[in-house]
Design a protein around this motif. Sequence first.
Motif, mmCIF file in Angstrom:
data_model
loop_
_atom_site.group_PDB
_atom_site.id
_atom_site.type_symbol
_atom_site.label_atom_id
_atom_site.label_comp_id
_atom_site.label_asym_id
_atom_site.label_seq_id
_atom_site.Cartn_x
_atom_site.Cartn_y
_atom_site.Cartn_z
ATOM 1 N N GLN A 1 3.118 -5.970 2.731
ATOM 2 C CA GLN A 1 2.639 -6.941 3.332
ATOM 3 C C GLN A 1 3.272 -7.992 3.276
ATOM 4 N N THR B 1 -10.416 4.878 -3.333
ATOM 5 C CA THR B 1 -9.941 5.680 -2.656
ATOM 6 C C THR B 1 -9.672 7.172 -3.471
ATOM 7 N N THR C 1 1.136 -1.349 -0.083
ATOM 8 C CA THR C 1 0.042 0.120 -0.092
ATOM 9 C C THR C 1 0.944 1.151 0.048
ATOM 10 N N ARG D 1 -7.755 -6.974 1.791
ATOM 11 C CA ARG D 1 -8.171 -6.531 3.052
ATOM 12 C C ARG D 1 -7.197 -5.475 3.863
ATOM 13 N N GLU D 2 -6.053 -6.056 3.649
ATOM 14 C CA GLU D 2 -4.857 -5.033 4.189
ATOM 15 C C GLU D 2 -4.791 -3.658 3.815
ATOM 16 N N HIS D 3 -4.978 -3.626 2.336
ATOM 17 C CA HIS D 3 -5.187 -2.329 1.729
ATOM 18 C C HIS D 3 -6.187 -1.438 2.220
ATOM 19 N N VAL D 4 -7.313 -2.007 2.349
ATOM 20 C CA VAL D 4 -8.538 -1.202 3.063
ATOM 21 C C VAL D 4 -8.265 -0.639 4.392
ATOM 22 N N VAL D 5 -7.324 -1.590 5.344
ATOM 23 C CA VAL D 5 -6.911 -1.057 6.374
ATOM 24 C C VAL D 5 -5.943 0.011 6.363
ATOM 25 N N ASN D 6 -5.059 -0.078 5.342
ATOM 26 C CA ASN D 6 -3.859 0.807 5.537
ATOM 27 C C ASN D 6 -4.096 2.040 4.489
ATOM 28 N N SER E 1 3.561 0.656 2.756
ATOM 29 C CA SER E 1 3.168 -0.210 3.825
ATOM 30 C C SER E 1 3.486 -1.549 3.055
#
Length: 344
Positions: free
Chosen positions: A35, A101, A13, A52-57, A33
């Motif tokens: 992963q 985004t 990300t 899912r990690e992208h959504v959080v970060n 960031s």
Amino acid sequence: MKILAIETSCDETAAAIAEGTENSVKLISNIISSQVKIHEKYGGVVPEVAAREHVVNILPVIEEALLTAGVKRNEIRKKISAIAVTIGPGLITSLMVGIETAKTLAYVWQLPLITVNHIEGHLYSNFIKQSPKLPAIILTVSGGHTQLVLMKNHLSYTTIGETRDDAAGEAFDKAAQLLGLGYPGGPMVAKQAVYYKPSSHKKNPPIHLPRPMLKEKNFDFSFSGLKTALLYAVKKDKNYKKRISEYCYEFEQAVVEVLVKKTIRAAEKYHVASVMLAGGVAANETLRKTLQTEAKKNKLAFYLPDLQYTTDNAAMIATAGYFKYKAHIYTPWSKVKVDPNLDL
Ligand code: KG4
Ligand code: ZN
């Protein structure tokens, strides 16, 4: 003018802010960031987990890029001129996080949107803090792509050759897996290869792997046969575990020799002003040094991105974004679409 760029095509990300100056770009901030630690245990990127990690970060990464650049929230419209985002190729669900985004921010902040091809981004990593002369031949080698690109002018690309099967990075990753070295494979193979000393194995004949398509006059590549040749060589060798560094060395030599020789041939054929290297595999020291040496021998100007801009990042997307901004190439937010198989 400053560009905010977003990159989420695979498992990094990333957000960056760059300022364009004529034919080059100055970086103001560059946040990534990674992963890698998360996907390591699966031996490769798991798309659902990555998305899912992208959504959080994604928002924290963008916020950090803005804060590092000294851009406060109430100054965004004044200080940022456009938003650039990767729309493909890559993993569809990962790409969508960055795209949605970017669209939302462009809508709310009323800024123009610039779409960038991920490979185009890799090419433009060569224009961060330097301004190479065009036309150029750019060897683009990543986990998903292996292409020889003729770049005549800014934003004009012709693919003159590409892999017919596996990408060079993918070949490194598969070789590493086969030798039990882990993920991501490229850096692991390169690390092992360094330990090989040709004189220390006098009793064994040296391992030899093929140089696929080297003799063919076209500019295409093929790496899946090389991986199979490695597999057979290892299967036949009862002592292969004691010769891991030699297998890595020979595998790396085979990949690098084919890539470098075909790149130099292409540069000669198209009479270019410079040769460049791009993509994740451009982090490979042997490839960097060999291509540099051969380009010098052939009196060709040679450029390569700083190591930190070889693997996926948003700085390269901001740089490509700047050149598109200069050319007034924008896409209305309502027309921006993800394309996981986007061609250059
Ligand atoms: O450009 P990138 O970060 O992601 C894609 O767009 O694919 O490239 C990742 C690829 C992986 O296959 C990785 O093994 C390879 O680049 N790579 C390397 C090295 N560092 C990364 N391959 C060989 N030697 C390296 N030092
Ligand atoms: Zn990439």
